[in-house]
Design an enzyme around this catalytic site. Structure first.
Site, short mmCIF file in Angstrom:
data_model
loop_
_atom_site.label_atom_id
_atom_site.label_comp_id
_atom_site.label_asym_id
_atom_site.label_seq_id
_atom_site.Cartn_x
_atom_site.Cartn_y
_atom_site.Cartn_z
N GLU A 46 0.83 -1.21 0.00
CA GLU A 46 0.00 0.00 0.00
C GLU A 46 0.86 1.27 0.00
O GLU A 46 0.59 2.21 -0.74
CB GLU A 46 -0.95 0.01 1.20
CG GLU A 46 -2.02 -1.06 1.16
CD GLU A 46 -3.00 -0.91 0.02
OE1 GLU A 46 -3.21 0.22 -0.48
OE2 GLU A 46 -3.57 -1.94 -0.40
N ASN A 50 1.07 3.87 -3.12
CA ASN A 50 0.76 5.29 -2.93
C ASN A 50 1.86 6.16 -3.51
O ASN A 50 1.59 7.17 -4.18
CB ASN A 50 0.56 5.63 -1.45
CG ASN A 50 -0.83 5.34 -0.96
OD1 ASN A 50 -1.72 4.97 -1.71
ND2 ASN A 50 -1.02 5.50 0.34
N ARG A 104 -9.16 4.03 -7.67
CA ARG A 104 -8.49 3.79 -6.40
C ARG A 104 -9.54 3.82 -5.30
O ARG A 104 -10.44 4.65 -5.32
CB ARG A 104 -7.42 4.87 -6.12
CG ARG A 104 -6.37 5.02 -7.22
CD ARG A 104 -5.62 3.76 -7.55
NE ARG A 104 -4.98 3.20 -6.38
CZ ARG A 104 -4.47 1.98 -6.34
NH1 ARG A 104 -4.51 1.20 -7.37
NH2 ARG A 104 -3.91 1.53 -5.24
#
Length: 147
Positions: A46, A50, A104
């Site tokens: 994650e 990002n 997203r």
């Protein structure tokens, strides 16, 4: 004694898997549970995703993964040098995303918080973002307790 590693790589989607494996491999000598390995890999995934998507977009750049082990406490840092986050508190709200065009979910920080024991996000607009996560290894029982 503290053990550490530093890995730097291009902010490319294909390097997310490399970062996951590197972080997981770093703690293997502690014989972590599969659940702990999975938690670490998910959180790193994650954080790196990002950085790739939000920090640089199509421009590209670099991401640094640092890992520190002091006893059984793992600290991971994922740092980028991209656009930064204007409002960290807002960005950490579940379902918030700056890239709805990419479908997203806006759950990256929520997943990091759920799978790790600690999460801190530092960001300076125009300079980049550093995500610091901590996890105490060895706190997950090998066998579930019977009722």
């Amino acid at each position: 004694m503290t053990n550490h590693m530093n890995v730097e790589f291009e902010a490319l989607p294909e390097n997310e898997g490399f970062a996951r494996v590197a972080a997981a491999a770093f703690v293997t000598y502690l014989n972590p549970t599969m659940e702990e390995i999975s938690d670490i890999k998910t959180a790193v995934s994650e954080a790196v995703t990002n950085a790739v998507i939000h920090a640089y977009g199509e421009a590209g750049g670099r991401v640094v993964l640092r890992a520190f082990l002091e006893g059984t406490l793992l600290r991971l840092e994922v740092e980028d040098f991209g656009r930064g986050i204007e409002d960290v508190e807002k960005a950490m709200e579940p379902l918030f995303t700056t890239r709805p065009d990419l479908e997203r979910s806006g759950m990256g920080f929520a997943f990091m918080e759920a799978f790790m024991d600690g999460l801190e996000v530092e960001s300076v607009p125009g300079k980049g973002t550093k995500v610091t996560m901590e996890k105490k290894l060895g706190s997950t029982p090998w066998v579930e307790a019977e009722e």
